[in-house]
Design a protein around this motif. Structure first.
Motif, PDB file in Angstrom:
ATOM      1  N   ALA A   9      14.253 -42.677 -24.934  1.00 28.01           N
ATOM      2  CA  ALA A   9      15.574 -43.243 -24.667  1.00 28.01           C
ATOM      3  C   ALA A   9      15.811 -43.408 -23.166  1.00 28.01           C
ATOM      4  CB  ALA A   9      16.652 -42.356 -25.292  1.00 28.01           C
ATOM      5  N   VAL A  10      15.382 -42.440 -22.374  1.00 27.13           N
ATOM      6  CA  VAL A  10      15.525 -42.549 -20.920  1.00 27.13           C
ATOM      7  C   VAL A  10      14.724 -43.744 -20.395  1.00 27.13           C
ATOM      8  CG1 VAL A  10      14.964 -41.463 -18.714  1.00 27.13           C
ATOM      9  CG2 VAL A  10      16.027 -40.122 -20.524  1.00 27.13           C
ATOM     10  N   GLY A  11      13.498 -43.898 -20.892  1.00 26.47           N
ATOM     11  CA  GLY A  11      12.669 -45.018 -20.454  1.00 26.47           C
ATOM     12  C   GLY A  11      13.285 -46.358 -20.802  1.00 26.47           C
ATOM     13  N   LEU A  12      13.804 -46.488 -22.013  1.00 29.70           N
ATOM     14  CA  LEU A  12      14.440 -47.747 -22.420  1.00 29.70           C
ATOM     15  C   LEU A  12      15.673 -48.031 -21.564  1.00 29.70           C
ATOM     16  CD1 LEU A  12      14.209 -47.302 -26.307  1.00 29.70           C
ATOM     17  CD2 LEU A  12      12.949 -48.984 -24.935  1.00 29.70           C
ATOM     18  N   ALA A  13      16.470 -46.986 -21.311  1.00 31.75           N
ATOM     19  CA  ALA A  13      17.678 -47.166 -20.510  1.00 31.75           C
ATOM     20  C   ALA A  13      17.344 -47.539 -19.070  1.00 31.75           C
ATOM     21  CB  ALA A  13      18.518 -45.891 -20.545  1.00 31.75           C
ATOM     22  N   ALA A  14      16.331 -46.893 -18.508  1.00 35.46           N
ATOM     23  CA  ALA A  14      15.941 -47.173 -17.125  1.00 35.46           C
ATOM     24  C   ALA A  14      15.412 -48.599 -16.974  1.00 35.46           C
ATOM     25  CB  ALA A  14      14.891 -46.170 -16.669  1.00 35.46           C
ATOM     26  N   LYS A  15      14.595 -49.032 -17.915  1.00 34.95           N
ATOM     27  CA  LYS A  15      14.061 -50.403 -17.863  1.00 34.95           C
ATOM     28  C   LYS A  15      15.177 -51.431 -18.020  1.00 34.95           C
ATOM     29  CE  LYS A  15       9.281 -49.673 -19.442  1.00 34.95           C
ATOM     30  NZ  LYS A  15       9.254 -48.195 -19.394  1.00 34.95           N
ATOM     31  N   TYR A  16      16.080 -51.181 -18.948  1.00 33.92           N
ATOM     32  CA  TYR A  16      17.195 -52.110 -19.144  1.00 33.92           C
ATOM     33  C   TYR A  16      18.061 -52.161 -17.888  1.00 33.92           C
ATOM     34  CZ  TYR A  16      21.329 -54.360 -21.055  1.00 33.92           C
ATOM     35  OH  TYR A  16      22.370 -55.229 -21.265  1.00 33.92           O
ATOM     36  N   ALA A  17      18.338 -50.996 -17.305  1.00 34.43           N
ATOM     37  CA  ALA A  17      19.187 -50.950 -16.108  1.00 34.43           C
ATOM     38  C   ALA A  17      18.550 -51.698 -14.947  1.00 34.43           C
ATOM     39  CB  ALA A  17      19.451 -49.500 -15.721  1.00 34.43           C
ATOM     40  N   GLU A  18      17.235 -51.673 -14.880  1.00 35.14           N
ATOM     41  CA  GLU A  18      16.546 -52.389 -13.809  1.00 35.14           C
ATOM     42  C   GLU A  18      16.568 -53.904 -14.042  1.00 35.14           C
ATOM     43  OE1 GLU A  18      14.563 -52.906 -10.245  1.00 35.14           O
ATOM     44  OE2 GLU A  18      15.499 -51.095 -11.052  1.00 35.14           O
ATOM     45  N   GLU A  19      16.474 -54.314 -15.288  1.00 32.08           N
ATOM     46  CA  GLU A  19      16.380 -55.743 -15.604  1.00 32.08           C
ATOM     47  C   GLU A  19      17.744 -56.429 -15.699  1.00 32.08           C
ATOM     48  OE1 GLU A  19      14.267 -55.640 -19.265  1.00 32.08           O
ATOM     49  OE2 GLU A  19      12.368 -54.971 -18.350  1.00 32.08           O
ATOM     50  N   ARG A  20      18.751 -55.707 -16.125  1.00 38.22           N
ATOM     51  CA  ARG A  20      20.061 -56.308 -16.377  1.00 38.22           C
ATOM     52  C   ARG A  20      20.811 -56.531 -15.068  1.00 38.22           C
ATOM     53  NH1 ARG A  20      23.154 -59.402 -19.743  1.00 38.22           N
ATOM     54  NH2 ARG A  20      25.291 -58.580 -19.964  1.00 38.22           N
TER      55      ARG A  20
END
Length: 595
Positions: free
Chosen positions: A277-288
């Motif tokens: 979940a942390v990895g998904l959130a971090a990637k989304y936060a970087e891309e969004r």
């Protein structure tokens, strides 16, 4: 670990920082290999088929479970003489963590390798083990565990399913209904708990193909939809008496010991889902992109990522510490000794409190992490097109599995008091030590916030949190000794203080290991996570103790107790925002859990 494993609950009375513990930074080359194999298996074999399994493709689930057997995962805990690998507990738990990236597969896997196989492994006789364990190790047979009934949830001993010895004296006839049985849709072998002659709680091994064995329809669940959950229905099922597991009337020993292991494995396993979940959130936060910049540049988002990673860091520290304890304890036993199984059970039971803590903290950390992951995704987090939506739903069951968190909280102080009264834990000496400190003119003084690789501030806060928890427990005992068991709200608060103490103690111990292995400079994010986690645990412990005193006393006595707590736990201001930023920087840089 060079020293013998300490006694369970000793973290409450021993000095902080004097113990070397097992932690992820000390994984062996072989353990890293198992971790990588499990990671690759999940990424290549399981995760591409999640959608099919979420929509009821149980054939695919069974196929993947059997494929995991080919990778050796189903035989981790089974001894070599019965076709297994017989690895240590730490290695088994590492695999469990990586398997847990997809909850439904993790639940299916755990129901087979854990509660499905372990009753036979730990309590079966040689003939039973020889007959079934090799087939469970290869996935030829799939296991399930049937304890819960429609009328008995947390009160498992109130089971109504009956087993009566047939007239031939060679078979027991079983009648009853079990519910919430994971793997029931395709399991071949069930561990079933019954009342022999209506009063003797006993376990039996029941094959699926016996006449009278049936299952209900699939439950329509909030989450873990890819796992099979059904009722198990037994109607005049004739089971040979050689299928009796353990002793008549001793089924509680099987049930409670298996629950201890299940609680601990759950605490380790949910870390895998939380990291994802942390990895998904971090990637989304970087891309969004929002307002011309990525979400990961906003302080409010980074604060969430920092807190998420910090809580997982503390959970890992607690979990692998106990894994090391178990390996030390079990490794010292003679596997050929006639009383080996009993000693093994004693070694597992020794850490029952820590197991309950793992279950509580693990399930609640995961809930926090997936909730924040959804929040970081915003509206998209509520959409099934994004994985965090499923992670959020799947996480909720963990606070109910393996005994509810409420039941586990009440077990913690109850077990500690029982061990204290039996002389197994010298808590009274700690109480006397605290009273002596309060009777002296010297006041506790917190070290400064200097960047100290020796973690002086964290050690101080943990030591004083222990004293506050012991002080509060003593006041509760003095007022409610006769009926403390009935004071559930008090027990829950005491449990939460004990949990925070164990969290802080374990996080400090792990971080000391990291500093020793990596050096002060390389371990900066670890030390920031440690300071943040410990300072939060310190504040929670003090707050819980103050609130408990307000219930136990009033007027001048209350003020006296609050003054004593203030003396034991002086305010020590920690730059939590700064520490959180250090951890968040590491998460954003790596776009995943950074430790």
């Amino acid at each position: 670990m060079s020293q013998a494993a300490p006694k369970g609950c000793s973290f409450l009375i021993q000095d902080v920082g004097n113990e070397e513990i097992f932690c992820p930074e000390k994984f062996s080359e072989e353990q890293h290999m198992f971790a990588q194999t499990a990671r690759d298996f999940m990424e290549r074999e399981v995760l591409p088929h999640v959608e099919a399994m979420e929509h009821g493709d149980f054939d695919k689930m069974v196929e993947l479970l059997k494929k995991s057997a080919e990778a050796g995962f189903l035989m981790m805990d089974i001894p070599e003489e019965y076709g297994g690998l017989g690895v240590d507990k730490s290695t088994s738990f590492i695999v469990t963590e990586y398997i847990s990236q997809y909850a439904a597969f993790s639940v299916t896997f755990g129901a087979h390798t854990g509660i499905g196989t372990l009753p036979l492994l730990l309590f079966g006789n040689h003939e039973q083990k020889t007959k079934w364990l090799p087939k469970l190790a290869t996935g030829e047979l799939i296991a399930a565990y049937a304890l819960t009934e429609p009328g008995s949830g947390s009160d498992a001993m109130a089971a109504k399913t009956k087993a009566v010895l047939d007239e031939d004296g060679e078979h027991y006839v079983l009648n009853g209904t079990k519910m919430w049985i994971t793997n029931a849709g395709f399991a071949d072998l069930f561990t079933v708990f019954c009342q022999v002659d209506g009063t003797k709680f006993t376990a039996f091994l029941v094959e699926r193909d016996r006449a009278g064995v049936d299952v209900g329809a699939e439950e329509k669940k909030m989450g873990i939809k890819g796992s099979s959950t059904r009722q198990l229905i037994l109607e005049d099922v004739r089971v040979p008496k050689e299928n009796l597991l353990g002793e008549i009337g001793k089924g509680h020993k099987i049930a409670f010991n298996i629950l201890n292991i299940g609680r601990f494995k759950l605490g380790v396993g949910v870390a895998g889902a939380a990291k994802r979940a942390v990895g998904l959130a971090a990637k989304y936060a970087e891309e969004r992109q929002q307002f011309g910049q990525s979400l990961s540049e906003f302080g409010a988002i980074r604060a969430k990522l920092g807190d998420m990673a910090t809580q997982i860091y503390a959970l890992e520290s607690m979990a692998y510490r106990v894994a090391g304890y178990m390996d030390e304890s079990l490794g010292a036993l003679d596997t050929k000794a006639p009383d080996y199984i009993q000693k093994m059970m004693d070694a597992i039971e020794e850490y029952a409190v820590e197991d309950s803590i793992m279950k509580i903290v693990g399930s609640e950390v995961l809930d926090f992490v997936v909730d924040e992951a959804v929040q970081i995704h915003g509206g998209y987090g509520y959409s099934q097109e994004y994985e965090v939506e499923r992670l959020y739903r799947d996480a909720r069951i963990n606070r109910i599995f393996e005994g509810t968190n409420e039941i586990n909280r009440m077990l913690i102080p109850g077990t500690i008091l029982k061990r204290t009264m039996k002389g197994e834990l010298n808590l009274f000496e700690m109480i006397q030590k605290v009273e002596a400190e309060l009777g002296s003119s010297k006041h506790a003084t917190a070290p400064g916030q200097e960047d100290d690789p020796g973690l002086a501030l964290e050690i101080f806060q943990t030591e004083q949190a222990k004293r506050v928890a012991v002080y509060a427990a003593n006041q509760a005992i003095q007022k409610h000794m006769a009926d403390l068991r009935e004071q559930q709200e008090i027990l829950m608060d005491l449990a939460d203080m004990i949990i925070q103490v164990y969290l802080a103690d374990s996080t400090v111990a792990r971080t000391q290991e990291v500093v020793r292995l990596k050096g002060a400079g390389a371990s900066a994010p670890h030390r920031a996570a440690c300071r943040l986690a410990v300072s939060q645990a310190y504040q929670k412990t003090v707050g819980l103790a103050e609130n408990l005193m307000a219930h136990l006393t009033h007027g001048e006595k209350l003020h006296a107790h609050l003054d004593n707590i203030a003396r034991l736990a002086p305010r020590s201001r920690v730059d939590q925002i700064g520490m959180r930023r250090v951890v968040a920087d590491a998460v954003v840089e790596k776009e995943k859990y950074p430790f």
